[in-house]
Structure formats: C-alpha cells, structure tokens
Design a protein around this motif. Sequence first.
Motif, PDB file in Angstrom:
ATOM      1  N   ARG A 109       0.839  -1.206   0.000  1.00  0.00           N
ATOM      2  CA  ARG A 109       0.000   0.000   0.000  1.00  0.00           C
ATOM      3  C   ARG A 109       0.872   1.254   0.000  1.00  0.00           C
ATOM      4  O   ARG A 109       1.890   1.302   0.721  1.00  0.00           O
ATOM      5  N   VAL A 110       0.472   2.267  -0.735  1.00  0.00           N
ATOM      6  CA  VAL A 110       1.028   3.615  -0.574  1.00  0.00           C
ATOM      7  C   VAL A 110       0.015   4.377   0.253  1.00  0.00           C
ATOM      8  O   VAL A 110      -1.187   4.322  -0.025  1.00  0.00           O
ATOM      9  N   MET A 147      -5.451   4.310  -2.593  1.00  0.00           N
ATOM     10  CA  MET A 147      -6.748   4.936  -2.849  1.00  0.00           C
ATOM     11  C   MET A 147      -6.511   6.428  -2.980  1.00  0.00           C
ATOM     12  O   MET A 147      -6.148   7.096  -2.019  1.00  0.00           O
ATOM     13  N   ALA A 148      -6.705   6.928  -4.184  1.00  0.00           N
ATOM     14  CA  ALA A 148      -6.392   8.329  -4.467  1.00  0.00           C
ATOM     15  C   ALA A 148      -7.579   9.235  -4.191  1.00  0.00           C
ATOM     16  O   ALA A 148      -8.717   8.917  -4.534  1.00  0.00           O
ATOM     17  N   THR A 149      -7.303  10.370  -3.580  1.00  0.00           N
ATOM     18  CA  THR A 149      -8.267  11.466  -3.584  1.00  0.00           C
ATOM     19  C   THR A 149      -8.235  12.106  -4.974  1.00  0.00           C
ATOM     20  O   THR A 149      -7.320  11.851  -5.776  1.00  0.00           O
ATOM     21  N   ASP A 162      -2.146   3.509 -12.596  1.00  0.00           N
ATOM     22  CA  ASP A 162      -3.345   3.358 -13.421  1.00  0.00           C
ATOM     23  C   ASP A 162      -4.565   3.171 -12.533  1.00  0.00           C
ATOM     24  O   ASP A 162      -4.487   2.508 -11.484  1.00  0.00           O
ATOM     25  N   ALA A 163      -5.704   3.700 -12.982  1.00  0.00           N
ATOM     26  CA  ALA A 163      -6.961   3.565 -12.236  1.00  0.00           C
ATOM     27  C   ALA A 163      -7.472   2.134 -12.349  1.00  0.00           C
ATOM     28  O   ALA A 163      -7.403   1.534 -13.424  1.00  0.00           O
ATOM     29  N   ILE A 164      -7.985   1.602 -11.228  1.00  0.00           N
ATOM     30  CA  ILE A 164      -8.608   0.277 -11.304  1.00  0.00           C
ATOM     31  C   ILE A 164     -10.056   0.282 -10.810  1.00  0.00           C
ATOM     32  O   ILE A 164     -10.810  -0.597 -11.172  1.00  0.00           O
ATOM     33  N   GLU A 165     -10.466   1.284 -10.011  1.00  0.00           N
ATOM     34  CA  GLU A 165     -11.840   1.275  -9.511  1.00  0.00           C
ATOM     35  C   GLU A 165     -12.226   2.655  -8.974  1.00  0.00           C
ATOM     36  O   GLU A 165     -11.478   3.237  -8.180  1.00  0.00           O
ATOM     37  N   ARG A 180      -9.266   4.019  -6.775  1.00  0.00           N
ATOM     38  CA  ARG A 180      -8.263   3.001  -6.452  1.00  0.00           C
ATOM     39  C   ARG A 180      -7.298   2.896  -7.633  1.00  0.00           C
ATOM     40  O   ARG A 180      -7.726   2.812  -8.791  1.00  0.00           O
ATOM     41  N   MET A 181      -5.996   2.924  -7.338  1.00  0.00           N
ATOM     42  CA  MET A 181      -4.996   2.934  -8.412  1.00  0.00           C
ATOM     43  C   MET A 181      -3.888   1.931  -8.098  1.00  0.00           C
ATOM     44  O   MET A 181      -3.678   1.564  -6.944  1.00  0.00           O
ATOM     45  N   LYS A 182      -3.184   1.525  -9.152  1.00  0.00           N
ATOM     46  CA  LYS A 182      -2.185   0.472  -9.004  1.00  0.00           C
ATOM     47  C   LYS A 182      -0.987   0.749  -9.903  1.00  0.00           C
ATOM     48  O   LYS A 182      -1.131   1.357 -10.973  1.00  0.00           O
TER      49      LYS A 182
END
Length: 185
Positions: A109-110, A147-149, A162-165, A180-182
């Motif tokens: 996790r970041v 999980m990005a703001t 990259d965005a995943i959700e 959510r990004m990965k």
Amino acid sequence: MHWPLAKMSKISLHYRLATRDDIVALTALMNAAIGELQKPFLTDAQIASSRVIMGLDTQLIDDGTYFVVEQEGLVAGCGGWSRRATLYGGDRSPGRDAAPLDPAKDAARVRAMYTHPSFTRRGVGRLILALCEDAARTEGFACVELMATMAGEPLYRACGYDAIEEVVDERGGVGVPLLRMKKVL
Ligand SMILES: CC(C)(COP(=O)(O)OP(=O)(O)OC[C@H]1O[C@@H](n2cnc3c(N)ncnc32)[C@H](O)[C@@H]1OP(=O)(O)O)[C@@H](O)C(=O)NCCC(=O)NCCS
C-alpha cells in the motif's frame, strides 16, 4: 501555518523516517493540506467529510514505513507505504485492518501522502512515492496500490499509476469520490 520564505527558496529536499515526536507537526500539515488542496476538487461538505476518512495513521510511524520530507528544517510533506492490509484512512477511520500482506501475491500500500500548501509542485510527493516504491520493492512486493483522492490523482498518474476502480466513500456523512490505483514495480 504559512511559510512564504520557504516557498520562494529553491533549497533541496531532505527526507527521514517519521517518529512519534513528529505527530503534532504532521497532524497540522495534514489538516492544512486536506482543507486547502482539495478545494479545487471537492465541496466544503465533502472536505469536511473527507477528514473522517483521511489523516495520520500512527501504525505507519511505528512500522518505520512513514517518511517526512523537510526543506530548510521545515516539514514540507509526508507519506508512506505499508505491508499491512489497510488501504487508506487515519487513526480515526473505521474499518482498519492491520493484517500483514503477502509480497508473493498482494500489492503493498502507498499511504497518507500530504504536502503542505506552501510546498506544493516542488517534487515532494514524487520523492516520497519513489522512496515508498523502492522500499516495497526491496521487501519483495511486485506492485503497489493506493486509494487516491481527486487532489492526489494527478500526482499518481504522473508517476505511472493506473486507475482500477472508482469509489464513493460515504463514511464521513457526505460522499467523497476516490479512485483506487495500481502500479507494477
Ligand atoms: C497530492 C499531493 C500530495 C501532491 O503533492 P506535491 O508535493 O505537490 O506533488 P509533486 O510536486 O511531487 O508533483 C509531481 C507531479 O504530479 C503532478 N501534480 C501534482 N499536483 C498536481 C496538481 N494539483 N495538478 C496537476 N498536476 C499535479 C504534476 O505532474 C507534478 O509535476 P510538475 O509539478 O513537474 O508538473 C498534494 O497535492 C496534497 O497534499 N493534496 C492534499 C492531500 C491529498 O489529497 N493527498 C492524497 C491522498 S491519496
């Protein structure tokens, strides 16, 4: 907190691991970042709501996975990574999970990335992300998730995430959009 002289200077950034002695300064920095830097992206009610789902996670400090970046002795930003399951949130956020992740199959996790409003767009966030990715890679993780703001998304896209959700978090009372990004390391 305003540090106008620091904002004008071009002095290099220094980093170190956070300790519990930093908690008061980091909490103030986070409050300023959440309140100021999300204004272009969220309503006032969403910002108030996001304070419930964001903030300092002292577990990261205790784990030795939380960085402080300073410029001329002033705290410019903070952020970290985790080998535990919780994807985002602060000490007060509900639903935390300290279970250890498995580097063979899980993404590290970041976590909890914040730059003081007086120090934005100087590479503080980019530096902390690189430190987190290096540390996670060293511990055997092959990818990282976060999980990005909406305020964080441009930084993460610029750094190869990259965005995943798409998610809306309602736990603060008003829905806050998140992404959510990965990134593969
Ligand atoms: C997200 C945040 C940590 C970014 O911090 P920062 O130190 O300003 O980021 P950096 O200077 O390292 O930015 C690196 C790159 O990301 C992109 N970027 C960062 N902030 C951006 C913004 N507001 N708009 C557009 N691009 C942005 C740019 O490509 C930038 O490179 P450039 O300045 O050379 O163009 C900061 O805005 C913040 O604290 N926001 C509020 C709290 C928050 O939402 N945190 C994220 C939790 S997931």
